[in-house]
Design an enzyme around this catalytic site. Structure first.
Site, PDB file in Angstrom:
ATOM      1  N   GLU A 178       0.847  -1.185   0.000  1.00 18.93           N
ATOM      2  CA  GLU A 178       0.000   0.000   0.000  1.00 18.93           C
ATOM      3  C   GLU A 178       0.888   1.242   0.000  1.00 18.93           C
ATOM      4  O   GLU A 178       1.846   1.329   0.761  1.00 18.93           O
ATOM      5  CB  GLU A 178      -0.895  -0.018   1.241  1.00 18.93           C
ATOM      6  CG  GLU A 178      -1.802   1.180   1.377  1.00 18.93           C
ATOM      7  CD  GLU A 178      -2.711   1.099   2.591  1.00 18.93           C
ATOM      8  OE1 GLU A 178      -3.637   1.922   2.672  1.00 18.93           O
ATOM      9  OE2 GLU A 178      -2.513   0.220   3.462  1.00 18.93           O
ATOM     10  N   LYS A 204      -9.472   2.719  -2.479  1.00 22.41           N
ATOM     11  CA  LYS A 204      -9.690   2.103  -1.169  1.00 22.41           C
ATOM     12  C   LYS A 204     -11.070   2.490  -0.649  1.00 22.41           C
ATOM     13  O   LYS A 204     -11.428   3.660  -0.605  1.00 22.41           O
ATOM     14  CB  LYS A 204      -8.586   2.553  -0.207  1.00 22.41           C
ATOM     15  CG  LYS A 204      -8.651   1.908   1.155  1.00 22.41           C
ATOM     16  CD  LYS A 204      -7.437   2.312   1.984  1.00 22.41           C
ATOM     17  CE  LYS A 204      -7.454   1.707   3.358  1.00 22.41           C
ATOM     18  NZ  LYS A 204      -6.258   2.109   4.144  1.00 22.41           N
ATOM     19  N   CYS A 246      -5.452  -2.825   2.433  1.00 22.03           N
ATOM     20  CA  CYS A 246      -5.595  -3.121   3.866  1.00 22.03           C
ATOM     21  C   CYS A 246      -6.690  -2.301   4.517  1.00 22.03           C
ATOM     22  O   CYS A 246      -6.821  -1.112   4.289  1.00 22.03           O
ATOM     23  CB  CYS A 246      -4.263  -2.846   4.546  1.00 22.03           C
ATOM     24  SG  CYS A 246      -4.274  -3.147   6.309  1.00 22.03           S
TER      25      CYS A 246
END
Length: 144
Positions: free
Chosen positions: A43, A109, A143
């Site tokens: 990331e 995200k 994540c």
């Protein structure tokens, strides 16, 4: 029956907020990789998890996507990882999935990390992608 899927993950020390240095480091590592179908990068792999989006954001003509496309072509594999991205004056933690031919897809995200104040800087995405490689269907997620 699904074919074998060879995945290479890269985790390395990131030089804080230095895309140029990080791209050089990843380039050296990627040059040593062979015989893989997919390279997975961390990331915000060019900057670290920075809230300094205005200074670090890229767009589709930026160096990082160009590097990812080059790596994918050179290694004849898919390459994926997220970067700080700006579109329509909004900042995203955007994951790119780059195919071996250089074509790409992306998603932003969706579940931002409130404890780090990510929603104050970044805009949440609403879509997801499902990539196909070697007969496998993969749902990439950043994540959290």
């Amino acid at each position: 029956m699904l074919s074998e899927l060879r995945i290479t993950t890269i985790q390395t020390d990131i030089v804080w907020e230095s895309p140029t240095k990080n791209l050089l480091a990843y380039n050296k590592i990627i040059q040593t990789i062979s015989n893989t179908h997919l390279i997975i990068l961390p990331e915000m792999f060019t900057t670290g998890f920075s809230m300094n989006a205005a200074m670090l954001a890229e767009n589709t003509t930026g160096a990082t996507l160009q590097h990812m496309q080059s790596w994918a072509r050179q290694k004849n594999c898919a390459v994926t990882g997220s970067i700080i991205f700006c579109e329509n004056d909004l900042y995203y933690n955007r994951l790119f999935w780059v195919n071996a031919d250089g074509s790409f897809r992306y998603y932003n995200k969706r579940h931002l990390f409130s404890l780090s104040n990510e929603p104050a800087v970044y805009t949440s995405g609403t879509e997801k992608i499902i990539a196909e490689i070697e007969g496998w269907r993969i749902l990439p997620l950043i994540c959290y």
